[in-house]
Design an enzyme around this catalytic site. Structure first.
Site, short mmCIF file in Angstrom:
data_model
loop_
_atom_site.label_atom_id
_atom_site.label_comp_id
_atom_site.label_asym_id
_atom_site.label_seq_id
_atom_site.Cartn_x
_atom_site.Cartn_y
_atom_site.Cartn_z
N ARG A 1 28.07 37.91 19.87
CA ARG A 1 26.69 37.81 19.39
C ARG A 1 26.38 38.67 18.17
O ARG A 1 25.51 38.38 17.38
CB ARG A 1 25.73 38.22 20.51
N ASP B 1 44.64 34.02 36.69
CA ASP B 1 44.82 35.13 37.61
C ASP B 1 45.99 35.89 37.00
O ASP B 1 47.13 35.41 37.06
CB ASP B 1 45.19 34.63 39.01
N HIS B 2 45.74 37.02 36.39
CA HIS B 2 46.79 37.61 35.56
C HIS B 2 48.02 38.03 36.39
O HIS B 2 49.10 38.21 35.85
CB HIS B 2 46.27 38.74 34.67
N ASP C 1 37.16 41.35 44.25
CA ASP C 1 37.80 41.73 42.98
C ASP C 1 39.32 41.52 43.03
O ASP C 1 39.91 41.10 42.04
CB ASP C 1 37.49 43.21 42.70
N HIS D 1 44.22 37.89 43.34
CA HIS D 1 45.58 38.40 43.22
C HIS D 1 46.35 38.39 44.55
O HIS D 1 47.47 37.90 44.64
CB HIS D 1 45.59 39.82 42.67
N LYS E 1 41.43 51.40 45.45
CA LYS E 1 41.35 52.28 44.29
C LYS E 1 41.45 53.73 44.78
O LYS E 1 41.12 54.01 45.93
CB LYS E 1 40.03 52.06 43.56
C1 BG6 Z 1 41.71 43.20 37.87
C2 BG6 Z 1 40.65 43.88 38.69
O1 BG6 Z 1 41.68 41.81 38.11
O2 BG6 Z 1 42.98 43.71 38.22
C3 BG6 Z 1 40.70 45.38 38.46
O3 BG6 Z 1 39.38 43.38 38.31
C4 BG6 Z 1 42.09 45.91 38.71
O4 BG6 Z 1 39.77 46.05 39.29
C5 BG6 Z 1 43.13 45.10 37.95
O5 BG6 Z 1 42.12 47.27 38.30
C6 BG6 Z 1 44.54 45.51 38.37
O6 BG6 Z 1 45.46 44.86 37.55
P1 BG6 Z 1 46.91 45.49 37.27
O7 BG6 Z 1 47.59 44.48 36.42
O8 BG6 Z 1 46.66 46.80 36.57
O9 BG6 Z 1 47.55 45.67 38.61
#
Ligand code: BG6
Length: 490
Positions: free
Chosen positions: A50, A178-179, A236, A241, A340
């Site tokens: 923006r 989903d990384h 989250d 994941h 965490k």
């Molecule tokens: C994200 C979450 O999808 O994955 C975060 O929103 C988390 O809260 C993160 O810290 C963890 O990813 P990685 O690749 O560091 O294990």
């Protein structure tokens, strides 16, 4: 060493181009792909946001972010210049109909090439951006749209987003990220299971006692607390994941690596996971929230301190016992946990095999331990198989647990690419196998929603745990009740 095949010329529009995800993850990933010669030719990266920012100001912002976020020693002026020539900035307010001209100006004459809209924004903007792209005539037959997680906050909101985006893009043009699916070791799980015949006969209830999946983080919630407090660890981390990891461990062999073949098998697992609701909630779920403690000798604040003393029952830790109701996994629990402010960043999948049925060895210094196969996702990606061996020496017959240890980094001797590097290349190549299909996301939300509703209905307690510990005592009790322990901690 992997062979880097350059991708065809593309236009990649990053909505949320000045945001944290774009600067911390996407642009560093693109930097590496440029450095390895995978992005060449006349490809363009157009950051959209923006703010009224000049291209030069945006480039300065990106350079600063790359210097801060690339691994030490990776930044080079030469590669930066190759990348910067491809970066542009477009001012665009997705919610204002008259604020798309800048972007239209960039895109109206390049219809033939691959065009990707990457939505690194709040999910509430996914529908409006898809609509804006359609109304402005920016969707072509080569267009793809990438949706970052979270895809909604429950089943209904996910369906709404899917419907809205689905009105503008066909399902095969939608890439839901989903990384974790882009992590090398997660993909190695497919190699381990389906490129080796050794494991398949053992990969079932007759041989496996249970499975544990741990995704532990040292970091707290930090600057994301306002967002996180509405979300919590279950939404989250578990909805996406951890559920995806469960699918990859539990699924049947797909007939090929075709995206639908893999995703058809994953969805069967999601549908076979026994629902957790009011009746079995207490026995199968644990919620925790960190309080002040210490990690690596340094004091860290508690979650509520970070919220400036406000009250909150948001969980920063969750552990679940999952049962998969099918022939392969009947009575083989999958214990999953994530949190965490745990002692270390440590993620692994541990397959615990059965004890030997009868020990022929006389009393031992070391008890005969059941075999374990551990797939380490991070750090130090690798695979470890624990075995019992005889201690060397002519006297007696003493056993000792030993392990076969494979470190991928040592074996392959290369830098492990960040998951986003892989995922961006897959989008540009048009391969959705590592992305979630609509039915997967919705099935995962369906499962998670019943836990959340159960927690609310039964006022399920959030146990506190000291930052730097492995979570609340309820987490140990979850396994203790079944005569088991978490590994690696206890
Ligand atoms: C994200 C979450 O999808 O994955 C975060 O929103 C988390 O809260 C993160 O810290 C963890 O990813 P990685 O690749 O560091 O294990």
């Amino acid at each position: 060493m992997a062979n880097f095949v350059p991708v065809d010329d593309f236009d990649l529009v990053i909505f949320g181009g000045t945001g944290d995800l774009a600067l911390r993850k996407l642009l560093p990933a693109l930097y590496h792909r440029v450095s390895d010669g995978q992005i060449t030719g006349h490809s363009r990266i157009i950051a959209a946001s923006r703010g009224a920012i000049s291209r030069d100001d945006y480039l300065a912002m990106v350079e600063e972010a790359l210097r801060a976020n690339l691994p030490q020693g990776d930044f080079s002026d030469e590669q930066w210049h190759v990348l910067r020539d491809r970066i542009y900035y477009a001012q665009c307010d997705a919610l204002a109909a008259d604020q798309w001209n800048d972007l239209v100006g960039f895109l109206d004459s390049t219809g033939g090439r691959v065009r990707v809209a990457y939505l690194a924004t709040a999910p509430s903007l996914f529908g409006p951006i898809a609509k804006g792209l359609k109304q402005n005539g920016l969707i072509t037959s080569t267009s793809r749209i990438v949706l970052e997680k979270p895809l909604g906050h429950d089943y209904e909101s996910a369906c709404t987003i899917n419907d809205q985006v689905g009105e503008c893009f066909a399902e095969n043009q939608i890439y839901r990220i989903d990384h974790y699916l882009g992590k090398e070791t997660v993909q190695n799980l497919l190699a381990l299971r389906f490129a080796n015949s050794l494991f398949e006969p053992l990969w079932r209830r007759g041989s496996i006692d249970h499975v544990q999946i741990t995704v532990a983080e040292e970091l707290g919630v930090g600057g994301r607390i306002e967002y996180y407090d509405k979300i919590g660890a279950l939404r989250d981390m578990v909805q996406n994941h951890l559920m995806q990891l469960v699918c990859l461990v539990a699924m049947e062999s797909p007939s090929s690596l075709h995206h639908d073949a893999v995703r058809d098998e994953k969805i069967k697992v999601l549908r076979a996971i026994r629902s957790i609701s009011d009746e079995n909630l207490k026995a199968n779920t644990v919620r925790g929230q960190y309080k002040a403690g210490a990690i690596d000798g340094g004091a860290v604040a508690g979650y509520l301190d970070e919220l400036n003393g406000a009250t909150s029952s948001t969980e920063t830790f969750v552990a679940l016992k999952l049962e998969i109701d099918n022939w392969r996994w009947s009575n083989v629990p999958f214990y999953v946990r994530t949190g965490k402010r745990l002692p270390a960043k440590h993620s692994e999948i541990m397959i615990q095999f059965h004890d030997v049925p009868h020990s022929i060895f006389p009393e031992q210094k070391y008890e005969v331990q059941a075999n374990r196969l551990t797939i380490r996702l991070q750090p130090d990606e690798g695979v470890q198989l624990s075995l019992m061996a005889k201690e060397p020496g002519p006297g007696g017959f003493d056993l000792r647990p030993v392990s076969l240890d494979l470190s991928f980094e040592e074996t392959f001797g290369i830098r492990y690419p960040d998951a986003y590097e892989r995922l961006l290349m897959e989008v540009l190549r048009g391969n959705p196998a590592l992305f979630m299909r609509r039915d997967e996301v919705e099935a995962a939300w369906h499962f998670i929603d019943s836990i959340i509703e159960g927690w609310e209905a039964t006022s399920h307690k959030v146990e506190s745990y000291v930052a730097g510990s492995w979570g609340p005592t309820g987490s140990s009790s979850l396994l203790d009740r079944d005569g088991r322990n978490w590994t690696p901690d206890v």
